[in-house]
Design a protein around this motif. Structure first.
Motif, mmCIF file in Angstrom:
data_model
loop_
_atom_site.group_PDB
_atom_site.id
_atom_site.type_symbol
_atom_site.label_atom_id
_atom_site.label_comp_id
_atom_site.label_asym_id
_atom_site.label_seq_id
_atom_site.Cartn_x
_atom_site.Cartn_y
_atom_site.Cartn_z
ATOM 1 N N SER A 1 0.740 -1.066 0.089
ATOM 2 C CA SER A 1 0.086 -0.126 -0.007
ATOM 3 C C SER A 1 0.902 1.124 0.039
ATOM 4 C CB SER A 1 -1.118 -0.028 1.164
ATOM 5 O OG SER A 1 -1.741 1.052 1.014
ATOM 6 N N LYS A 2 1.799 1.252 0.940
ATOM 7 C CA LYS A 2 2.803 2.533 0.946
ATOM 8 C C LYS A 2 3.585 2.651 -0.571
ATOM 9 C CE LYS A 2 3.401 2.372 5.910
ATOM 10 N NZ LYS A 2 4.416 2.033 6.983
ATOM 11 N N THR A 3 4.023 1.468 -0.973
ATOM 12 C CA THR A 3 4.720 1.345 -2.238
ATOM 13 C C THR A 3 3.855 2.041 -3.370
ATOM 14 O OG1 THR A 3 5.915 -0.366 -1.532
ATOM 15 C CG2 THR A 3 6.034 0.015 -3.795
ATOM 16 N N GLY A 4 2.409 1.597 -3.390
ATOM 17 C CA GLY A 4 1.674 2.116 -4.280
ATOM 18 C C GLY A 4 1.472 3.615 -4.169
ATOM 19 N N ILE A 5 1.172 4.180 -3.087
ATOM 20 C CA ILE A 5 1.060 5.551 -2.831
ATOM 21 C C ILE A 5 2.161 6.401 -2.954
ATOM 22 C CG2 ILE A 5 0.904 7.318 -0.864
ATOM 23 C CD1 ILE A 5 -0.905 5.264 0.541
ATOM 24 N N ARG A 6 3.562 5.797 -2.857
ATOM 25 C CA ARG A 6 4.625 6.440 -3.518
ATOM 26 C C ARG A 6 4.691 6.587 -4.807
ATOM 27 N NH1 ARG A 6 9.828 3.400 -1.246
ATOM 28 N NH2 ARG A 6 7.852 2.487 -0.819
ATOM 29 N N LEU A 7 4.441 5.385 -5.412
ATOM 30 C CA LEU A 7 4.393 5.628 -7.057
ATOM 31 C C LEU A 7 3.375 6.405 -7.568
ATOM 32 C CD1 LEU A 7 4.834 1.355 -7.794
ATOM 33 C CD2 LEU A 7 6.556 3.433 -7.887
ATOM 34 N N ALA A 8 2.345 6.428 -7.124
ATOM 35 C CA ALA A 8 1.181 7.546 -7.493
ATOM 36 C C ALA A 8 1.951 8.873 -7.379
ATOM 37 C CB ALA A 8 0.064 7.180 -6.828
ATOM 38 N N SER A 9 2.365 9.316 -6.381
ATOM 39 C CA SER A 9 2.890 10.465 -6.006
ATOM 40 C C SER A 9 4.028 10.806 -6.737
ATOM 41 C CB SER A 9 3.310 10.573 -4.660
ATOM 42 O OG SER A 9 4.039 11.686 -4.378
ATOM 43 N N ASP A 10 5.051 9.832 -7.262
ATOM 44 C CA ASP A 10 6.126 9.938 -8.013
ATOM 45 C C ASP A 10 5.525 10.265 -9.531
ATOM 46 O OD1 ASP A 10 7.698 9.743 -6.121
ATOM 47 O OD2 ASP A 10 8.544 7.705 -6.695
ATOM 48 N N LEU A 11 4.508 9.424 -9.728
ATOM 49 C CA LEU A 11 3.914 9.542 -11.114
ATOM 50 C C LEU A 11 3.038 10.957 -11.417
ATOM 51 C CD1 LEU A 11 3.222 8.230 -13.835
ATOM 52 C CD2 LEU A 11 1.294 7.477 -13.052
ATOM 53 N N ARG A 12 2.384 11.523 -10.249
ATOM 54 C CA ARG A 12 1.908 12.855 -10.353
ATOM 55 C C ARG A 12 3.050 14.096 -10.395
ATOM 56 N NH1 ARG A 12 -0.459 12.310 -5.541
ATOM 57 N NH2 ARG A 12 -2.003 10.603 -5.961
ATOM 58 N N ALA A 13 3.863 13.738 -9.857
ATOM 59 C CA ALA A 13 5.173 14.739 -10.001
ATOM 60 C C ALA A 13 5.848 14.803 -11.429
ATOM 61 C CB ALA A 13 6.199 14.507 -8.810
ATOM 62 N N LYS A 14 5.869 13.696 -11.875
ATOM 63 C CA LYS A 14 6.577 13.441 -13.292
ATOM 64 C C LYS A 14 5.720 14.034 -14.458
ATOM 65 C CE LYS A 14 9.733 9.791 -12.242
ATOM 66 N NZ LYS A 14 10.944 9.177 -12.716
#
Length: 77
Positions: A16-29
């Protein structure tokens, strides 16, 4: 003995934490790419303006001649 249940819960939390982090990184990119597109558009518009100014300055005598003939044609009506 709830060891398998605890391990499963830990793994689920980690995913779950990994998914949230990936979503945040994707939004930033994606937001970074949007800014890049805007910059490229601004550069393109600037280059087109410079080309238009150069074309007008090079063809200025011909444009004045054309404008004069159009004005004379309108005045003769």
């Amino acid at each position: 003995m709830n060891h398998p249940a605890k391990a499963l819960r830990k793994a689920k939390d980690a995913w779950s934490k990994t998914g949230i982090r990936l979503a945040s990184d994707l939004r930033a990119k994606l937001s970074c790419a949007k800014g890049q597109g805007t910059t490229e558009y601004a550069i393109l518009v600037g280059v087109l303006v410079v080309i238009a100014i150069l074309a007008i300055s090079v063809f200025k005598p011909k444009l004045q001649e054309l404008w004069t003939s159009i004005a004379d044609g309108i005045n003769s009506l």
